[in-house]
Write an enzyme that holds these catalytic residues in place. Structure first.
Site, mmCIF file in Angstrom:
data_model
loop_
_atom_site.group_PDB
_atom_site.id
_atom_site.type_symbol
_atom_site.label_atom_id
_atom_site.label_comp_id
_atom_site.label_asym_id
_atom_site.label_seq_id
_atom_site.Cartn_x
_atom_site.Cartn_y
_atom_site.Cartn_z
ATOM 1 N N GLU A 1 0.823 -1.214 0.000
ATOM 2 C CA GLU A 1 0.000 0.000 0.000
ATOM 3 C C GLU A 1 0.857 1.264 0.000
ATOM 4 O OE1 GLU A 1 -3.981 -1.836 1.989
ATOM 5 O OE2 GLU A 1 -2.734 -0.691 3.323
ATOM 6 N N GLU B 1 -5.112 -8.223 -1.279
ATOM 7 C CA GLU B 1 -5.807 -8.436 0.003
ATOM 8 C C GLU B 1 -7.291 -8.234 -0.210
ATOM 9 O OE1 GLU B 1 -4.459 -5.896 3.207
ATOM 10 O OE2 GLU B 1 -2.374 -6.094 2.569
HETATM 11 C C1 BG6 Z 1 -4.500 -3.367 4.785
HETATM 12 C C2 BG6 Z 1 -3.123 -3.699 5.332
HETATM 13 O O1 BG6 Z 1 -4.613 -2.010 4.663
HETATM 14 O O2 BG6 Z 1 -5.587 -3.703 5.587
HETATM 15 C C3 BG6 Z 1 -3.078 -4.888 6.278
HETATM 16 O O3 BG6 Z 1 -2.216 -3.908 4.279
HETATM 17 C C4 BG6 Z 1 -4.256 -4.814 7.217
HETATM 18 O O4 BG6 Z 1 -1.844 -4.891 6.930
HETATM 19 C C5 BG6 Z 1 -5.550 -4.858 6.400
HETATM 20 O O5 BG6 Z 1 -4.272 -5.786 8.215
HETATM 21 C C6 BG6 Z 1 -6.798 -4.860 7.235
HETATM 22 O O6 BG6 Z 1 -6.770 -3.787 8.129
HETATM 23 P P1 BG6 Z 1 -7.020 -4.005 9.665
HETATM 24 O O7 BG6 Z 1 -6.767 -2.668 10.273
HETATM 25 O O8 BG6 Z 1 -8.428 -4.427 9.772
HETATM 26 O O9 BG6 Z 1 -6.059 -5.040 10.125
#
Ligand code: BG6
Length: 489
Positions: free
Chosen positions: A191, A382
């Site tokens: 990101e 993701e």
């Molecule tokens: C993404 C990140 O923005 O979101 C991850 O790359 C992160 O590291 C994921 O875990 C989900 O966000 P969160 O805050 O719910 O863990």
């Protein structure tokens, strides 16, 4: 509807990040990372996680000299560092074709500015990547997933300093050489746009530094140069490497067809989404950002030589995380939490327990937007659903039908984007195959995994792993190349 399937080559698997699951924060010579300084707040306000995420000078001072009861969950993760074999075996059992993880930079260069790497750190990843191969899993490696060595922040001021470019490329070169026969797919930065929206994690800057916007755009530029140089170095070591740029997928719509809302959304899309790919994948600084800097009196140190590096070393693919979408309106609107920033509420969408709006169709839209603009493959790095879950006894199987539904709908849209719109997509790594510490809130309660880890927000628990219902479901999706995604419930 036609029952589209994935090709055999499609890379379907899962993603994690070192700072959220490895633990072993001070084992075998690892240095302190900026993530190790994030504390868990037991009075966490789920409606305002972006304030929680901010790192102020006061919070940092407290973390460096913590009172006894302060908890730092990312230091311990879920102890993958001491459980790597068992966990990768479970990923193998799930039939994952690809496993996206990051190499913890301070495990290899504890302070970040050494010339020689820490051999014990390199050996750890030798074992991890070899085990992946044994299990038939292709590793996809992020070089920097919010894990900059803290020393680089303390001594050089984080990514606003150009000195970090050299330290990073030195690190990249060491690991590219070491794993050139084990790893083919790479992402220099997780990101990369987080340098603007989550300045501590993305750039090692404190949220309350003076002139923070200028500093974060300078950091952004330095990251772009480091990203391009990593592409160059990587290709010189193994020309078969596939090295991609990755952003937080900020998918947004105009609230309605009011022309001013459409224009506002366009401008937001340019600055929050396209800018990063225009530079890293397209190889140029677009005019809209130059005009924005002019208006905001943002003056940056960008050299002609650096622009050439960016132009000549573009990324092979466009990766993005995708959890949610938001809307923009020039009129007053209700704001909801989202990944990295708040967005306007969309009346057509439901939200998860943290207020993130669930929008599978938006994934298809964004895949089209990004593919059409650059004509290079996309990669969904993701996508997943955080949910509060608690296993009451060791024989219980968490019935996470909500997660299955979320993943199923997104994967269907992904198949439609590929098969009906012609988008080229290399792969999809869901977040996450196993419960990890939440990045934004440092809590364990926000679980995304297909494997449950018996551990609470304070690190208590046996840390034993248990398969949730979604484990068998995803295995089946992979084995049938997605055919079962279209089954009636
Ligand atoms: C993404 C990140 O923005 O979101 C991850 O790359 C992160 O590291 C994921 O875990 C989900 O966000 P969160 O805050 O719910 O863990």
């Amino acid at each position: 509807m036609k029952k589209y399937k994935f090709t055999k080559e499609f890379l379907l698997g899962g993603a994690v990040a070192a700072h959220q699951f490895e633990g072993g924060w001070d084992q075998d010579g690892k240095g302190l990372s900026i993530a190790d300084l994030r504390r868990y707040n037991p009075n966490l306000n789920r409606k305002d996680i972006n304030t929680e995420r901010a790192m102020t000078k006061a919070k940092l001072a407290e973390a460096l000299n913590p009172p006894k009861d302060l908890v730092f969950p990312k230091r311990h993760g879920i102890d993958f560092y001491n459980n790597w074999k068992q966990d990768i075996n479970m990923f193998g059992e799930m039939k994952m074709k690809i496993f996206r993880t990051s190499i913890s930079w301070p495990r290899i260069f504890p302070n970040g500015d050494e010339t020689k790497p820490n051999e014990a750190g390199l050996e750890f990843y030798d074992k991890v990547f070899k085990e992946c191969k044994e299990q038939g899993i292709e590793p996809l490696v992020t070089l920097s997933h919010y894990e900059t060595p803290y020393h680089l922040v303390e001594k050089y001021g984080g990514w606003k300093s150009k000195e970090l470019i050299n330290f990073f490329t030195n690190f990249a070169e060491v690991v590219f050489k070491r794993y050139k026969n084990l790893v083919k797919y790479w992402m220099p930065f997780n990101e990369i746009n987080a340098a603007i929206y989550s300045v501590w994690a993305g750039a090692g800057l404190k949220d309350d530094e003076e002139n923070i916007e200028t500093k974060s755009y300078q950091a952004m530029h330095n990251l772009f140069v480091a990203n391009a140089l990593a592409n160059k170095i990587g290709k010189s070591i193994n020309q078969d490497f596939k090295i991609g740029c990755m952003i937080a997928g900020m998918m947004t719509y105009p609230f309605d067809c009011k022309p001013e809302n459409v224009l506002l959304n366009l401008h937001q899309e340019q600055r929050r989404k396209y800018f990063y790919f225009d530079v890293a994948v397209g190889g140029y600084y677009p005019n809209y950002i130059k005009k924005y800097w002019e208006r905001k009196n943002i003056k940056l140190d960008i050299t002609t030589e650096e622009l050439e590096i960016i132009k000549n070393n573009t990324s092979d693919f466009s990766g993005f995380s995708y959890y949610m979408s938001g809307v923009y309106s020039v009129d007053e609107q209700e704001l909801v939490e989202g990944n990295l920033i708040k967005f306007g509420k969309n009346p057509y969408l439901d939200s998860n327990q943290w207020g993130w709006q669930i929008d599978p169709v938006g994934l298809r839209v964004m895949m089209n937007q990004i593919y059409d603009r650059y004509q290079k493959p996309v990669f969904i790095a993701e996508n997943g659903l955080g949910f509060v879950e608690e296993m009451k006894n060791s024989s219980e199987i968490i019935q996470d039908d909500y997660r299955i539904e979320y993943l199923k709908k997104h994967l269907q849209q992904l198949l439609l984007a590929i098969n009906e719109d012609g988008v080229e997509c290399l792969g999809y790594t869901l977040w996450t195959p196993i419960d990890v510490i939440s990045h934004g809130t440092s809590e364990m309660t926000k679980r995304y995994g297909l494997i449950y880890v018996d551990q609470d927000d304070f690190g208590n628990g046996t840390r034993k792993r248990y398969k949730k219902k979604s484990f068998a479901w995803f295995k089946n999706v992979i084995e049938t190349l997605g055919e079962t995604l279209w089954d009636e419930d």
